[in-house]
Design a protein around this motif. Structure first.
Motif, PDB file in Angstrom:
ATOM      1  N   UNK A 354      39.259  43.786  39.782  1.00 30.50           N
ATOM      2  CA  UNK A 354      38.960  42.165  40.118  1.00 30.50           C
ATOM      3  C   UNK A 354      38.521  41.593  39.427  1.00 30.50           C
ATOM      4  N   UNK A 355      39.347  40.267  39.710  1.00 28.71           N
ATOM      5  CA  UNK A 355      39.042  39.222  38.129  1.00 28.71           C
ATOM      6  C   UNK A 355      37.951  38.012  38.921  1.00 28.71           C
ATOM      7  N   UNK A 356      37.344  37.180  38.731  1.00 28.83           N
ATOM      8  CA  UNK A 356      36.584  35.867  39.102  1.00 28.83           C
ATOM      9  C   UNK A 356      36.609  34.785  37.767  1.00 28.83           C
ATOM     10  N   UNK A 357      37.151  33.572  38.873  1.00 25.69           N
ATOM     11  CA  UNK A 357      36.629  32.672  37.922  1.00 25.69           C
ATOM     12  C   UNK A 357      35.901  31.926  38.426  1.00 25.69           C
ATOM     13  N   UNK A 358      34.711  31.181  37.503  1.00 27.09           N
ATOM     14  CA  UNK A 358      33.436  31.259  38.428  1.00 27.09           C
ATOM     15  C   UNK A 358      33.132  29.552  37.002  1.00 27.09           C
ATOM     16  N   UNK A 359      32.751  28.582  37.941  1.00 28.33           N
ATOM     17  CA  UNK A 359      32.679  27.315  37.774  1.00 28.33           C
ATOM     18  C   UNK A 359      32.059  26.510  36.365  1.00 28.33           C
ATOM     19  N   UNK A 360      32.275  27.510  35.460  1.00 31.07           N
ATOM     20  CA  UNK A 360      31.263  27.745  34.229  1.00 31.07           C
ATOM     21  C   UNK A 360      32.642  27.363  33.389  1.00 31.07           C
ATOM     22  N   UNK A 361      33.763  28.045  34.587  1.00 31.52           N
ATOM     23  CA  UNK A 361      34.937  28.211  33.323  1.00 31.52           C
ATOM     24  C   UNK A 361      34.814  29.637  32.833  1.00 31.52           C
ATOM     25  N   UNK A 362      34.134  30.729  33.270  1.00 32.73           N
ATOM     26  CA  UNK A 362      33.930  32.142  32.695  1.00 32.73           C
ATOM     27  C   UNK A 362      34.969  32.939  33.595  1.00 32.73           C
ATOM     28  N   UNK A 363      35.464  33.704  33.187  1.00 25.35           N
ATOM     29  CA  UNK A 363      36.236  35.422  33.405  1.00 25.35           C
ATOM     30  C   UNK A 363      35.693  36.015  33.698  1.00 25.35           C
ATOM     31  N   UNK A 364      35.119  36.175  34.681  1.00 27.47           N
ATOM     32  CA  UNK A 364      34.513  38.156  34.364  1.00 27.47           C
ATOM     33  C   UNK A 364      35.444  38.787  34.996  1.00 27.47           C
ATOM     34  N   UNK A 365      35.710  40.907  35.020  1.00 26.79           N
ATOM     35  CA  UNK A 365      36.568  41.518  35.786  1.00 26.79           C
ATOM     36  C   UNK A 365      35.377  42.787  36.115  1.00 26.79           C
ATOM     37  N   UNK A 366      35.866  43.524  37.379  1.00 26.33           N
ATOM     38  CA  UNK A 366      35.046  43.948  37.378  1.00 26.33           C
ATOM     39  C   UNK A 366      36.051  45.452  38.341  1.00 26.33           C
ATOM     40  N   UNK A 367      35.311  46.356  37.602  1.00 29.56           N
ATOM     41  CA  UNK A 367      36.158  47.469  38.455  1.00 29.56           C
ATOM     42  C   UNK A 367      35.381  48.492  39.265  1.00 29.56           C
ATOM     43  N   UNK A 368      36.661  48.809  40.727  1.00 24.02           N
ATOM     44  CA  UNK A 368      35.924  49.020  41.518  1.00 24.02           C
ATOM     45  C   UNK A 368      35.983  50.762  42.177  1.00 24.02           C
ATOM     46  N   UNK A 369      35.575  51.268  42.507  1.00 23.68           N
ATOM     47  CA  UNK A 369      36.319  52.467  42.845  1.00 23.68           C
ATOM     48  C   UNK A 369      35.087  53.566  44.273  1.00 23.68           C
ATOM     49  N   UNK A 370      35.859  53.774  45.094  1.00 19.60           N
ATOM     50  CA  UNK A 370      35.425  54.336  46.477  1.00 19.60           C
ATOM     51  C   UNK A 370      34.357  55.742  46.200  1.00 19.60           C
ATOM     52  N   UNK A 371      34.035  55.567  45.461  1.00 19.71           N
ATOM     53  CA  UNK A 371      32.968  56.519  45.091  1.00 19.71           C
ATOM     54  C   UNK A 371      31.333  55.753  45.494  1.00 19.71           C
ATOM     55  N   UNK A 372      30.110  56.307  45.664  1.00 19.75           N
ATOM     56  CA  UNK A 372      28.959  55.183  45.768  1.00 19.75           C
ATOM     57  C   UNK A 372      28.124  55.836  47.587  1.00 19.75           C
ATOM     58  N   UNK A 373      28.380  54.155  47.896  1.00 18.07           N
ATOM     59  CA  UNK A 373      28.029  53.516  49.083  1.00 18.07           C
ATOM     60  C   UNK A 373      29.700  53.684  49.475  1.00 18.07           C
ATOM     61  N   UNK A 374      29.926  54.323  50.741  1.00 17.81           N
ATOM     62  CA  UNK A 374      31.156  54.463  51.390  1.00 17.81           C
ATOM     63  C   UNK A 374      32.120  52.572  51.882  1.00 17.81           C
ATOM     64  N   UNK A 375      30.826  51.771  52.361  1.00 18.81           N
ATOM     65  CA  UNK A 375      31.306  50.450  52.451  1.00 18.81           C
ATOM     66  C   UNK A 375      31.843  49.611  51.478  1.00 18.81           C
ATOM     67  N   UNK A 376      30.727  49.702  50.578  1.00 21.39           N
ATOM     68  CA  UNK A 376      30.529  48.827  49.057  1.00 21.39           C
ATOM     69  C   UNK A 376      31.406  49.399  48.253  1.00 21.39           C
ATOM     70  N   UNK A 377      31.484  51.375  47.889  1.00 19.74           N
ATOM     71  CA  UNK A 377      32.021  51.337  46.848  1.00 19.74           C
ATOM     72  C   UNK A 377      30.891  51.260  45.415  1.00 19.74           C
ATOM     73  N   UNK A 378      31.205  52.041  44.455  1.00 23.32           N
ATOM     74  CA  UNK A 378      30.694  51.342  43.171  1.00 23.32           C
ATOM     75  C   UNK A 378      31.472  50.558  42.206  1.00 23.32           C
TER      76      UNK A 378
END
Length: 404
Positions: A354-378
């Motif tokens: 997942x890539x997210x662009x914020x109002x301060x101009x920053x760009x963040x990257x997140x990696x998610x996997x279906x392990x952990x919490x069944x609905x939200x993943x990890x």
């Protein structure tokens, strides 16, 4: 001669360290302590998932997690499927005995966006092109028609009609959002077009004309030059760098299947490559062509699938700019990934990015996997790409020792 061969094998084995699990570079180990701005500061989100073409038709955990994240997203978001949407030969014609089976593989993915408020984009991969076979162009056109009819969301399969692109979409206009510093644009390429050796589309494509690969390069360069002040996301199926088999990296076990010959196979893949490997002469020519379009100050994120893993590579381009390669190709398949080799992060398991662009101009990257919490993943990794949103051009990766 024998001593030379054994020395070569010893060196190859030393270089083969890697993982089927999670690798994080030593300077990224404290990633959990780094937090982006609050959720209400998110301006735009891009979901990246690739190689989803062989899902479990019922209860696939990766697609379920992906769907859950999409349900919670706002209209200011885009979901991009990065190719190989149907294993193994794309969508066959209606007379094929397994046509319904392949349709269901695609429908399982299409259902994930049922409650999604944002834009949807499908990009083709090599398997969608009849795995490089003679029916490739027709398979692409069938898939495009099926997806766009099913979704009824307009032009969601790009580039169109078996053309290579580039296909440009404005995801968000800064004039409509005062907090946004620059427009957000997506440029889609069908990289399999470069590698395909059978019938494919030529001629007029939007404002451009495609007669050969050189036209693609020129057209892409023009778009980048005109949009250099925007956030640019360049999406394609094939990565320009990978720590997986397509990049010439294999687990130790491969060297012994069988002994010696296994190592020679690894050497061949690394030096010469199969048709879908980065080292293959057609693939490397395509990679050089794409890289040649980036000047020293264009701001681009290159995202891809093809390699069945999650990866993030960052290299220093200058004091201000960095190079960023994101691979999200483990939607339904996984593979071994090597440690280091320029990677900041690598995971040989299922998931998406997942890539997210914020109002301060920053760009963040997140990696998610279906392990952990069944609905939200990890969430297994997160990093800020750049503080002010500047995304650098490409350069050759810095080779790092395994485990660093």
């Amino acid at each position: 001669m024998l001593r030379t061969l054994f020395l070569f094998l010893f060196i190859v084995l030393l270089q083969a360290c890697g993982t089927k699990g999670l690798y994080i570079h030593s300077d990224e180990m404290e990633w959990k302590k780094k937090s982006p701005p609050t959720n209400d500061a998110i301006i735009y989100t891009v979901f990246l998932i690739g190689d989803t073409g062989a899902p479990k038709l019922v209860g696939d955990p990766t697609l379920a997690l992906f769907s859950n994240h999409l349900k919670n997203a706002t209209k200011n978001s885009t979901a991009i499927f990065l190719g190989d949407n149907i294993y193994t030969i794309g969508l066959p014609d209606s007379s094929h005995p397994k046509r319904l089976f392949y349709e269901n593989r695609l429908i399982a993915q299409l259902k994930t966006v049922d409650d999604f408020k944002g834009k949807v984009v499908f990009i083709p991969g090599n398997h969608d092109w009849d795995n490089g076979g003679a029916d490739g162009l027709q398979a692409i056109q069938r898939q495009e028609e099926f997806i766009e009819t099913y979704l009824n969301r307009g032009n969601t399969f790009i580039p169109d009609n078996g053309f290579p692109g580039p296909h440009e979409i404005k995801l968000m206009d800064k004039d409509d959002h005062p907090e946004l510093k620059r427009d957000i644009r997506l440029i889609a390429l069908d990289t399999q077009w470069w590698l395909h050796q059978h019938q494919k589309s030529f001629g007029d494509y939007g404002d451009f004309e495609v007669n050969d690969a050189g036209d693609i390069t020129n057209n892409l360069e023009e778009i980048i030059r005109n949009r250099k002040k925007d956030y640019l996301i360049l999406a394609a199926h094939h990565p320009l760098i990978s720590n997986e088999s397509h990049g010439g990296h294999f687990p130790l076990s491969t060297h012994f299947k069988p002994p010696v010959l296994g190592s020679l196979y690894v050497l061949y893949r690394k030096m010469f490559g199969l048709k879908q490997d980065i080292s293959h002469h057609r693939y490397s020519s395509m990679s050089r062509s794409i890289r040649s379009t980036f000047g020293e100050k264009e701001d681009i994120i290159y995202v891809s699938g093809h390699a069945h893993a999650l990866q993030y590579h960052k290299t220093v381009q200058s004091k201000r700019y960095n190079s960023h390669y994101i691979v999200s190709g483990s939607g339904s398949k996984t593979s071994y990934v090597a440690n280091g080799k320029g990677a900041k992060f690598a995971y040989g398991g299922n998931g998406f990015i997942k890539l997210q662009i914020y109002s301060d101009g920053s760009v963040w990257m997140e990696a998610w996997t279906p392990s952990g919490d069944a609905s939200n993943g990890e969430m297994i990794y997160r990093t800020m790409i750049e503080e002010d949103g500047y995304i650098g051009v490409f350069s050759d990766p810095i080779n790092e020792k395994c485990g660093r």
